[in-house]
Design an enzyme around this catalytic site. Sequence first.
Site, short mmCIF file in Angstrom:
data_model
loop_
_atom_site.label_atom_id
_atom_site.label_comp_id
_atom_site.label_asym_id
_atom_site.label_seq_id
_atom_site.Cartn_x
_atom_site.Cartn_y
_atom_site.Cartn_z
N GLU A 22 0.82 -1.21 0.00
CA GLU A 22 0.00 0.00 0.00
C GLU A 22 0.86 1.27 0.00
OE1 GLU A 22 -4.16 -1.61 1.87
OE2 GLU A 22 -2.93 -0.41 3.19
N GLU A 68 -5.58 -8.25 -1.37
CA GLU A 68 -6.28 -8.10 -0.09
C GLU A 68 -7.73 -7.75 -0.39
OE1 GLU A 68 -4.80 -5.43 2.94
OE2 GLU A 68 -2.72 -5.94 2.46
C1 BGP Z 1 -4.62 -2.89 4.72
C2 BGP Z 1 -3.29 -3.40 5.19
C3 BGP Z 1 -3.32 -4.67 5.96
C4 BGP Z 1 -4.60 -4.96 6.70
C5 BGP Z 1 -5.85 -4.47 6.02
C6 BGP Z 1 -7.08 -4.48 6.86
O1 BGP Z 1 -4.63 -1.51 4.75
O2 BGP Z 1 -2.41 -3.63 4.11
O3 BGP Z 1 -2.14 -4.73 6.72
O4 BGP Z 1 -4.53 -4.79 8.02
O5 BGP Z 1 -5.71 -3.20 5.48
O6 BGP Z 1 -7.10 -3.36 7.69
P1 BGP Z 1 -7.42 -3.42 9.21
O7 BGP Z 1 -6.46 -4.40 9.78
O8 BGP Z 1 -7.19 -2.07 9.71
O9 BGP Z 1 -8.81 -3.86 9.32
#
Ligand code: BGP
Length: 480
Positions: A175, A378
């Site tokens: 990201e 993701e």
């Molecule tokens: C993205 C990241 C991840 C992950 C995901 C979910 O931004 O790359 O590391 O955590 O989001 O977000 P969260 O864990 O805040 O729910």
Amino acid sequence: MTFRPDFLWGGATAANQCEGAWDVDGKGISCSDICTGGKFGQSKMITPVLQEGTFYPSREAIDHYHRFKEDIALFAEMGFKCYRFSIAWTRIFPNGDEDSPNEAGLQHYEEVIDECLKYGIEPLITISHYEVPFGLTKKCNAWTSREMIDYFLNYCRAIFTRYKGKVKYWLTFNEINSSTAAMGALLNQGILNDLEHPTPFMEQPDLPKQRFQGLHHMFVASAKAVQMAHEIDPAYKVGNMMLYAASYPLTCSPDDVLKNQEYNRIMNYFCSDVQCRGAYPSYMSRYFKEHDITIQKQPGDDEILKAGTVDFYTFSYYMSSCQSADPDKQKGEGNIVGGVPNPYLKASDWGWQIDPKGLRYSLNEIYDRYGLPLMVVENGLGAKDTIEADGSINDDYRIDYLRQHIRQMAEAVKDGVDLMGYTPWGCIDLVSASTGEYAKRYGFIYVERYDDGTGDFGRRRKKSFDWYKKVIASNGEDLD
Ligand code: BGP
């Protein structure tokens, strides 16, 4: 059959959110190790000086460091073709600036890779996922400094040479575009301007100029890493990784449309335009001018960017939001990006607006722009799960979310998008990046660990586990 025969079905994690073992086998402290736990509505804290008796979720996380064999066996049982994980930079270079790598760290990931290969699971490795060595923050305020390029490339050389012949797919920075907003400063870039006082996660002193200069260093580092990877092993494929924050104009007012275009350019396209097309896009000149930002480049940087474009494009997709030219429109909670809530969409318990069709739209937009193979690395629903009296976990809401998104991926493939694979986020429950809590669960596998520090780390299959197994076995045809 809609999806390619070699479609990479799998799941994704990141070291700092699942491994734990934060100081084991020579590992150094990373920027995520100085973040405390938090929860929805209560920010986690950044503590540059570690505090005794405070809960730091990354210390234990879900203990994947010691249980990776059990976890990968469960992934294999679901039929995974691919496992996206990250290497903790601090296991390989504890402070980030050592001359030679830590053998125990290299050995650990070799075992993880071998375990994947044993089951025919393709490793997809994120080189830097939200955990810059804290040693580099203290030494040079991390990516604000050009020195970082060499530290990063030393790290890349160590892992590219060690895992040659075993790994095919790499992603440079998770990201990367999160650094166009304040949240990316510490997590993505290791920037911390107050090294003495604890500060709430989103309230550290933020200087956009530092972040954009930091991004320039990361672009150069990423482009050099792409070239290095290809030199070390011509079979290596290196991708970028974007937080794709799908966005619509709130209304068809031309002002909202222009506002949305600007948002999309800065948030969703600036970084990938550099990484996929090899040059700064023309629209950034005005943005930099109006924000009083001057990027310090060295001679040769433009050529490096041109020569180091990525082989494929990857992104996270969770939600969408809207942009409005009216400053009074209420801001919604979002995946670092906020935006105005869309009246046509429902939100998760954490306020992320669920928009499966936005995934189809995004895949088409991105593919039209770059024409590169795409991968959704993701996606998923962060939700609270309950263990029933009989021990089952009936996460139909998660199945429904994933089903709808896979349907829209299929539509995008029919639209002509070249989609390589899909690795839903947190395929095993882990610690949330934004809130630092366990309660926000994404997994097909439940982990018995809770925010009060209780739980024995036991693993349980959720209902979605069997559902996803069927999805993979049918190559995305059977979604019922
Ligand atoms: C993205 C990241 C991840 C992950 C995901 C979910 O931004 O790359 O590391 O955590 O989001 O977000 P969260 O864990 O805040 O729910």
